[in-house]
Design an enzyme around this catalytic site. Structure first.
Site, PDB file in Angstrom:
ATOM      1  N   GLU A   1      12.710  25.282 -32.303  1.00 51.35           N
ATOM      2  CA  GLU A   1      13.490  26.212 -31.475  1.00 51.35           C
ATOM      3  C   GLU A   1      13.768  25.623 -30.102  1.00 51.35           C
ATOM      4  O   GLU A   1      12.895  24.977 -29.508  1.00 51.35           O
ATOM      5  CB  GLU A   1      12.723  27.530 -31.298  1.00 51.35           C
ATOM      6  CG  GLU A   1      13.467  28.559 -30.439  1.00 51.35           C
ATOM      7  CD  GLU A   1      12.732  29.885 -30.308  1.00 51.35           C
ATOM      8  OE1 GLU A   1      11.503  29.913 -30.459  1.00 51.35           O
ATOM      9  OE2 GLU A   1      13.407  30.907 -30.041  1.00 51.35           O
TER      10      GLU A   1
ATOM     11  N   ASP B   1       4.889  28.409 -30.515  1.00 52.59           N
ATOM     12  CA  ASP B   1       6.104  29.025 -29.950  1.00 52.59           C
ATOM     13  C   ASP B   1       5.758  29.577 -28.565  1.00 52.59           C
ATOM     14  O   ASP B   1       4.844  30.380 -28.425  1.00 52.59           O
ATOM     15  CB  ASP B   1       6.571  30.144 -30.888  1.00 52.59           C
ATOM     16  CG  ASP B   1       7.984  30.610 -30.580  1.00 52.59           C
ATOM     17  OD1 ASP B   1       8.464  30.398 -29.446  1.00 52.59           O
ATOM     18  OD2 ASP B   1       8.595  31.209 -31.477  1.00 52.59           O
TER      19      ASP B   1
ATOM     20  N   ASP C   1      12.661  29.956 -24.310  1.00 48.91           N
ATOM     21  CA  ASP C   1      11.933  30.269 -25.540  1.00 48.91           C
ATOM     22  C   ASP C   1      12.098  29.047 -26.441  1.00 48.91           C
ATOM     23  O   ASP C   1      13.228  28.685 -26.776  1.00 48.91           O
ATOM     24  CB  ASP C   1      12.582  31.530 -26.153  1.00 48.91           C
ATOM     25  CG  ASP C   1      11.994  31.940 -27.495  1.00 48.91           C
ATOM     26  OD1 ASP C   1      11.004  31.326 -27.941  1.00 48.91           O
ATOM     27  OD2 ASP C   1      12.546  32.890 -28.100  1.00 48.91           O
TER      28      ASP C   1
ATOM     29  N   GLU D   1      16.609  29.153 -33.666  1.00 47.58           N
ATOM     30  CA  GLU D   1      15.303  28.848 -34.239  1.00 47.58           C
ATOM     31  C   GLU D   1      15.280  28.816 -35.760  1.00 47.58           C
ATOM     32  O   GLU D   1      14.932  29.803 -36.389  1.00 47.58           O
ATOM     33  CB  GLU D   1      14.225  29.795 -33.704  1.00 47.58           C
ATOM     34  CG  GLU D   1      14.542  31.271 -33.733  1.00 47.58           C
ATOM     35  CD  GLU D   1      13.435  32.090 -33.053  1.00 47.58           C
ATOM     36  OE1 GLU D   1      12.252  31.831 -33.323  1.00 47.58           O
ATOM     37  OE2 GLU D   1      13.762  32.964 -32.244  1.00 47.58           O
TER      38      GLU D   1
ATOM     39  N   HIS E   1      18.532  34.348 -31.297  1.00 47.99           N
ATOM     40  CA  HIS E   1      18.880  35.569 -30.562  1.00 47.99           C
ATOM     41  C   HIS E   1      19.355  35.243 -29.161  1.00 47.99           C
ATOM     42  O   HIS E   1      19.086  34.159 -28.643  1.00 47.99           O
ATOM     43  CB  HIS E   1      17.619  36.452 -30.475  1.00 47.99           C
ATOM     44  CG  HIS E   1      16.410  35.686 -30.007  1.00 47.99           C
ATOM     45  ND1 HIS E   1      16.087  35.574 -28.684  1.00 47.99           N
ATOM     46  CD2 HIS E   1      15.504  34.925 -30.684  1.00 47.99           C
ATOM     47  CE1 HIS E   1      15.004  34.796 -28.575  1.00 47.99           C
ATOM     48  NE2 HIS E   1      14.636  34.386 -29.769  1.00 47.99           N
TER      49      HIS E   1
ATOM     50  N   HIS F   1      14.751  39.310 -26.487  1.00 49.45           N
ATOM     51  CA  HIS F   1      15.528  39.403 -27.733  1.00 49.45           C
ATOM     52  C   HIS F   1      16.708  40.327 -27.533  1.00 49.45           C
ATOM     53  O   HIS F   1      16.558  41.538 -27.520  1.00 49.45           O
ATOM     54  CB  HIS F   1      14.669  39.939 -28.881  1.00 49.45           C
ATOM     55  CG  HIS F   1      13.776  38.902 -29.464  1.00 49.45           C
ATOM     56  ND1 HIS F   1      12.451  38.817 -29.161  1.00 49.45           N
ATOM     57  CD2 HIS F   1      14.032  37.881 -30.314  1.00 49.45           C
ATOM     58  CE1 HIS F   1      11.916  37.782 -29.807  1.00 49.45           C
ATOM     59  NE2 HIS F   1      12.864  37.194 -30.514  1.00 49.45           N
TER      60      HIS F   1
HETATM   61 MN    MN Z   1      10.265  31.482 -29.863  1.00 48.81          MN
HETATM   62 MN    MN Z   2      12.999  33.008 -30.172  1.00 53.69          MN
END
Ligand code: MN
Ligand code: MN
Length: 319
Positions: free
Chosen positions: A304, A113, A124, A216, A183, A191
């Site tokens: 994600e 990630d 992200d 995600e 998010h 976030h």
């Molecule tokens: Mn992530």
């Molecule tokens: Mn994330």
């Protein structure tokens, strides 16, 4: 709202309106410079994700993969929105190699990630590298992500996206992890609202053009709920206090360079940084992110992407 150009006669709410950012939290003006920076961050991430995933092989070390990816992000002109997360088997999130970590990859399920930012505008995204020969588990989270992305358009309820995710993972015979969510993203905020659930929920919001989101899905053969493990290597500055202890003060000075974004203990040069971090945590100046994991012996896969809601669908920035 600002009726006059004269200083000093505005009401309190007029002042607030004056200083309100041009877009509410978690939104970007489509076609703006900020939008372009979200795209740049996404492009860097996509390149690094591919290069890093190729290096996840049995016998390679977690630390070399994490450091390779983090170095590549910087080489390509990005900043790190958070330490590269390498979560294996029952670990779902918030794992990153410790300083001098020598752990090698075995025949494991590896979630990679990565977070990149350009002037604080964040991408992200995550991919799972399967070294266990359980391809269906990876397909479950990947297909859930695609189903979610297909569903994104203005007016769609986040609970509906959760339903797409949950049903797709169910159909593969696995469980979605229901206490982890996607998010919103904002400048220097990895976030923010809204949450994007991995199961159908009643509560939620309708998406609007300009919303910036990370979606995600996590799929598992475990119970579908993570708990906190004992290992912690990721931290974030969350407060401000006068710190007397020298080690803690030195750690805080270093940590403040990370613009309020999460950082890894191994990024710090201060000697005995771990002790400084513990002191800062006790004073509520720093918070820690313990590893989030399923029950031992289970496997977790994650997929994600980051997207921006457009007038008629979405633009995925991290393809
Ligand atoms: Mn992530
Ligand atoms: Mn994330």
């Amino acid at each position: 709202m600002l009726r006059t150009g004269l200083w000093g006669i505005y009401t309190r709410s007029e002042w607030k309106a004056f200083f309100r950012p041009p877009q509410p939290d978690g939104m970007v003006e489509l076609g703006s410079e900020a939008h372009e920076k979200y795209r740049e961050a996404g492009e860097i991430l996509a390149t690094v994700r591919e290069e890093a995933a190729e290096r996840v092989t049995v016998g390679a070390t977690q630390l070399e993969v994490a450091e390779f990816a983090e170095e590549r992000v910087r080489e390509l002109g990005g900043g790190l929105a958070f330490p590269v997360n390498i979560s294996v088997d029952e670990e779902a999130s918030h794992a990153t190699p410790a300083r001098d970590d020598t752990t090698e990859f075995g025949e494991e399920m590896v979630c990679l990630d990565i977070g990149v930012h350009v002037d604080g505008y964040i991408a992200d995204a995550a991919v799972t590298v399967d070294l266990t020969d359980t391809p269906e588990l990876v397909e479950a989270s990947e297909e859930a992500l695609e189903a979610a992305l297909d569903a994104v358009e203005p007016g769609v309820h986040t609970g509906e996206i959760g339903r797409e995710i949950g049903e797709t993972i169910d159909a593969h015979g696995y469980n979605p992890i229901v206490n982890l969510t996607g998010h919103g993203l904002d400048q220097y905020d990895a976030h923010t609202a809204p949450n994007v659930p991995n199961r159908p929920v009643e509560t939620g919001v309708e998406l609007e053009p300009g919303d910036v989101l990370a979606i995600e899905p996590f799929a598992t053969d475990g119970r579908g709920k993570v708990g906190e493990g004992s290992k912690t290597d990721i931290y974030e500055v969350v407060g401000d206090a006068r710190v007397r202890d020298r080690t803690a003060r030195s750690v805080l000075e270093e940590a403040e360079e990370f613009d309020g974004l999460p950082f890894a203990e191994r990024w710090l040069d201060t000697k005995r940084a771990q002790m400084g971090l513990r002191r800062l945590e006790m004073s509520n100046v720093v918070r820690s992110y313990p590893v989030l994991k399923e029950e031992a012996g289970t496997l977790v896969s994650q997929a994600e992407h980051t997207l921006i809601v457009t007038e008629d669908g979405c633009e995925v920035t991290t393809r």
